[in-house]
Write an enzyme that holds these catalytic residues in place. Structure first.
Site, mmCIF file in Angstrom:
data_model
loop_
_atom_site.group_PDB
_atom_site.id
_atom_site.type_symbol
_atom_site.label_atom_id
_atom_site.label_comp_id
_atom_site.label_asym_id
_atom_site.label_seq_id
_atom_site.Cartn_x
_atom_site.Cartn_y
_atom_site.Cartn_z
ATOM 1 N N LYS A 121 -11.469 -5.006 -9.317
ATOM 2 C CA LYS A 121 -11.073 -6.080 -8.394
ATOM 3 C C LYS A 121 -12.199 -7.090 -8.128
ATOM 4 O O LYS A 121 -11.933 -8.276 -7.954
ATOM 5 C CB LYS A 121 -10.589 -5.491 -7.077
ATOM 6 N N GLU A 205 -12.241 -8.146 2.055
ATOM 7 C CA GLU A 205 -11.404 -9.332 1.877
ATOM 8 C C GLU A 205 -10.769 -9.698 3.219
ATOM 9 O O GLU A 205 -10.446 -8.809 4.005
ATOM 10 C CB GLU A 205 -10.302 -8.965 0.881
ATOM 11 N N HIS A 240 1.364 0.232 1.461
ATOM 12 C CA HIS A 240 0.875 -0.769 0.499
ATOM 13 C C HIS A 240 1.378 -0.522 -0.909
ATOM 14 O O HIS A 240 0.782 -0.958 -1.886
ATOM 15 C CB HIS A 240 -0.655 -0.844 0.501
ATOM 16 N N ARG A 299 -1.457 -3.969 -17.636
ATOM 17 C CA ARG A 299 -0.558 -2.967 -18.227
ATOM 18 C C ARG A 299 0.879 -3.367 -17.957
ATOM 19 O O ARG A 299 1.125 -4.318 -17.227
ATOM 20 C CB ARG A 299 -0.831 -1.612 -17.574
HETATM 21 P P1 ADP Z 1 2.848 -1.460 -9.899
HETATM 22 O O1 ADP Z 1 2.102 -2.664 -9.496
HETATM 23 O O2 ADP Z 1 3.241 -1.345 -11.326
HETATM 24 O O3 ADP Z 1 3.914 -1.142 -8.957
HETATM 25 P P2 ADP Z 1 1.375 0.644 -8.743
HETATM 26 O O4 ADP Z 1 0.069 0.204 -8.229
HETATM 27 O O5 ADP Z 1 2.463 0.985 -7.804
HETATM 28 O O6 ADP Z 1 1.770 -0.413 -9.815
HETATM 29 O O7 ADP Z 1 1.140 1.863 -9.717
HETATM 30 C C1 ADP Z 1 1.966 2.155 -10.796
HETATM 31 C C2 ADP Z 1 1.917 3.613 -11.062
HETATM 32 O O8 ADP Z 1 0.651 3.987 -11.527
HETATM 33 C C3 ADP Z 1 2.222 4.435 -9.862
HETATM 34 O O9 ADP Z 1 3.004 5.508 -10.299
HETATM 35 C C4 ADP Z 1 0.845 4.875 -9.369
HETATM 36 O O10 ADP Z 1 0.915 6.147 -8.788
HETATM 37 C C5 ADP Z 1 0.056 4.889 -10.638
HETATM 38 N N1 ADP Z 1 -1.308 4.399 -10.497
HETATM 39 C C6 ADP Z 1 -1.709 3.170 -10.158
HETATM 40 N N2 ADP Z 1 -3.047 3.070 -10.196
HETATM 41 C C7 ADP Z 1 -3.506 4.273 -10.553
HETATM 42 C C8 ADP Z 1 -4.805 4.805 -10.776
HETATM 43 N N3 ADP Z 1 -5.898 4.069 -10.633
HETATM 44 N N4 ADP Z 1 -4.905 6.083 -11.145
HETATM 45 C C9 ADP Z 1 -3.789 6.825 -11.315
HETATM 46 N N5 ADP Z 1 -2.552 6.372 -11.129
HETATM 47 C C10 ADP Z 1 -2.400 5.122 -10.748
HETATM 48 P P1 ADP Z 2 -3.469 -2.035 -5.425
HETATM 49 O O1 ADP Z 2 -4.457 -2.062 -6.530
HETATM 50 O O2 ADP Z 2 -3.470 -0.773 -4.650
HETATM 51 O O3 ADP Z 2 -2.114 -2.491 -5.892
HETATM 52 P P2 ADP Z 2 -3.692 -4.654 -4.147
HETATM 53 O O4 ADP Z 2 -4.953 -5.407 -3.959
HETATM 54 O O5 ADP Z 2 -2.764 -5.156 -5.180
HETATM 55 O O6 ADP Z 2 -4.034 -3.129 -4.408
HETATM 56 O O7 ADP Z 2 -2.936 -4.597 -2.749
HETATM 57 C C1 ADP Z 2 -1.843 -3.757 -2.499
HETATM 58 C C2 ADP Z 2 -1.074 -4.281 -1.308
HETATM 59 O O8 ADP Z 2 -1.906 -4.346 -0.144
HETATM 60 C C3 ADP Z 2 -0.538 -5.700 -1.463
HETATM 61 O O9 ADP Z 2 0.685 -5.738 -2.142
HETATM 62 C C4 ADP Z 2 -0.416 -6.152 -0.023
HETATM 63 O O10 ADP Z 2 0.732 -5.627 0.591
HETATM 64 C C5 ADP Z 2 -1.619 -5.505 0.623
HETATM 65 N N1 ADP Z 2 -2.785 -6.412 0.596
HETATM 66 C C6 ADP Z 2 -3.751 -6.467 -0.345
HETATM 67 N N2 ADP Z 2 -4.672 -7.387 -0.047
HETATM 68 C C7 ADP Z 2 -4.285 -7.960 1.107
HETATM 69 C C8 ADP Z 2 -4.831 -8.960 1.960
HETATM 70 N N3 ADP Z 2 -5.978 -9.571 1.678
HETATM 71 N N4 ADP Z 2 -4.164 -9.272 3.084
HETATM 72 C C9 ADP Z 2 -3.018 -8.656 3.412
HETATM 73 N N5 ADP Z 2 -2.456 -7.682 2.672
HETATM 74 C C10 ADP Z 2 -3.083 -7.332 1.529
HETATM 75 MG MG MG Z 3 -1.651 -4.353 -6.735
#
Ligand code: ADP
Ligand code: ADP
Ligand code: MG
Length: 480
Positions: A121, A205, A240, A299
């Site tokens: 990130k 952030e 989230h 991915r």
């Molecule tokens: P999407 O944005 O595709 O919805 P998610 O963040 O919900 O992605 O994750 C997709 C899938 O991959 C979920 O089943 C989650 O449990 C798994 N996943 C996401 N990030 C990781 C990680 N760093 N290590 C293991 N599993 C992960």
């Molecule tokens: P992940 O890798 O777990 O998917 P993300 O950075 O994509 O992490 O954030 C997952 C979720 O957390 C977002 O879909 C949103 O709901 C919340 N989120 C992330 N960053 C912010 C932010 N700066 N402010 C408010 N909500 C956030």
């Molecule tokens: Mg995300």
């Protein structure tokens, strides 16, 4: 059109619904899909969509899907040409992608260089800023100490969000409204990040209040050309993590200028980094429709289905073709059009009120869906769902010419989905699909907390479900 090329042997390095999905794409392209089974899943349904299968001894993910030593042994012994990692597991592991490249095995996804650059990130945000995308105020890269983190938080102003640099699946995130809360959260975020991702580095952030999560699907070819496939709205989340996704976004609605701007930014970023396969550029939008780059997922994503439904393009086929150096057959961006509206409900084994995972054994599974329903799933009667499994067991997808039609079909489809023996979030989806705020399309990521559809969940006896079950039993007895 006949193709004279030799079929490739593709290892499908995943389980569950996405393994079936990849198996179908391999078949469609005339390649040989090789599925995996482990001691945990002897009757896995995805094997039905594979032409061959290999056995990985062991039950835990570490012994099986994450064990690169075993993976490369299987690759060698089975003359594998390419590996599709699906999502989760090794899909965003650039070291694994690099090992594949070094051994001449095609990794079906972006190059290790692209994954390394964008799956972190801190790197991704810095790169997005250089590419000219709007980003949220926050730390410039990883933050080493709590003192430094506090200083940054005070500068940008509370509330702030602590994030794991290597985060995913909503893990390692902590919202902090005050300095005290921040101090309390720092150590636990660090511990969770270390445990979940083997990397305890964190970033800070600015936290946007009640934002929208809207993302753009892209595909880049090996010549650096990127196409976009419009947006998905993913603001209905718990912890989230997304549970309902739709395309197009009701928040963007008819604001074509905003839609075009966001799609343009996603393409701009991908072309800037010479991205080379499928990816999703995630954005956060505030109430005034200002959007900011959030992260890039390098991915195939869980919710790619809704994009496939509105564009008619098979994204898993496309990513496989790009990785193998085959022609995708999209002449230009203008050929990628969208029609209608699609919704996905993630079906998870969890209590529909507390949202706590609820593993167990599936004692009945029947479906009776309206015309055109798609259900990507890994369910069967007697399936044992252990805590090792991801709680998501299926993705129910409906579409319609307009949003209300897709919603109506989803309500009907949910009524026709019968899963017994384990708790699922189907009753929660039923409430959401009839909820006024959802119907108006006026929801943000705080939807579950604000509207509390969990409070209206009904888990009572429903006579319609008995008929679906009886019909299923009768059909089986009749040998159908
Ligand atoms: P999407 O944005 O595709 O919805 P998610 O963040 O919900 O992605 O994750 C997709 C899938 O991959 C979920 O089943 C989650 O449990 C798994 N996943 C996401 N990030 C990781 C990680 N760093 N290590 C293991 N599993 C992960
Ligand atoms: P992940 O890798 O777990 O998917 P993300 O950075 O994509 O992490 O954030 C997952 C979720 O957390 C977002 O879909 C949103 O709901 C919340 N989120 C992330 N960053 C912010 C932010 N700066 N402010 C408010 N909500 C956030
Ligand atoms: Mg995300």
């Amino acid at each position: 059109m006949t193709s004279k090329r030799e079929p490739k042997r593709i290892l499908i390095l995943n389980r569950g619904e996405i393994a079936s999905r990849i198996g179908k794409a391999c078949r469609e392209l005339g390649h040989i899909g090789i599925g995996v089974w482990t001691d945990n899943e002897r009757n896995a349904t995805h094997l039905e969509f594979c032409d061959e299968w290999v056995y990985f001894s062991g039950k835990s993910n570490k012994e099986t899907y994450l064990n690169t030593e075993k993976v490369f042994k299987v690759i060698e012994e089975n003359n594998i040409d390419a590996v599709h990692p699906g999502y989760g597991f090794l899909s965003e592991d650039y070291e694994f992608a690099r090992m594949c490249e070094e051994r001449g095995v095609t990794f079906i996804g972006p190059s290790s260089r692209s994954i390394e650059l964008m799956s972190d990130k801190a790197n991704a945000k810095a790169t997005a800023e250089k590419a000219g995308l709007p980003i949220l105020p926050g730390s410039k890269g990883k933050v080493e100490t709590v003192e430094e983190a506090m200083k940054i938080s005070e500068e940008i102003g509370f509330p702030v969000l602590i994030k794991a640099t290597a985060g995913g699946g909503g893990r390692g995130l902590r919202v902090c409204h005050t300095a005290d809360e921040f101090k309390r959260n720092w150590d636990s975020a660090k511990r969770e990040a270390g445990k979940s991702f083997n990397d305890d580095s964190l970033i800070i952030e600015k936290y946007v209040i009640n934002p929208h999560h809207i993302e753009i699907q892209i595909l880049s070819n090996k010549n650096g050309k990127t196409y976009h496939f419009y947006e998905r709205e993913c603001s209905i989340q718990r912890k989230h993590q997304k549970i309902v996704e739709e395309a197009p976004s009701p928040f963007i609605g008819t604001d074509e200028e905003l839609r075009a701007k966001m799609c343009e930014c996603a393409v701009q970023l991908a072309e800037y980094v010479k991205y080379d396969n499928i990816g999703t550029v995630e954005f956060i939008l505030d109430e005034n429709k200002n959007f900011y780059f959030l992260e890039m997922n390098t991915r195939i994503q869980v919710e790619h289905t809704v994009t496939e439904e509105i564009t008619g393009i098979d994204l898993v086929v496309c990513m496989t073709q790009v990785a193998l150096g085959e022609e995708v057959g999209i002449p230009s961006q203008q050929w990628i059009t969208k029609i209608g509206h699609a919704i996905e409900c993630r079906i998870c084994c969890e209590d529909p009120i507390t949202l706590i995972p609820s593993p167990g054994k599936v004692t009945a599974f029947e479906t009776s869906f309206p015309q055109g329903t798609r259900f990507d799933n890994c369910l069967y009667r007697d399936l044992e769902i252990t805590p090792d499994f991801d709680p998501m067991v299926g993705k129910l997808v409906t579409k319609g010419i307009m949003r209300p039609v897709a919603i109506r079909k989803m309500r009907t489809a949910l009524r026709g989905l019968l899963i017994e023996g384990i708790k699922t979030n189907v009753p929660l989806h039923q409430v959401i699909m009839s909820d006024e705020t959802f119907l108006e399309g006026k929801y943000a990521t705080n939807y579950l907390d604000k509207v509390n559809p969990q409070g209206d969940v009904q888990t009572d006896f429903n006579s319609e479900r008995i008929y679906i079950k009886l019909a299923g039993i009768e059909a089986r007895e009749a040998g159908l």
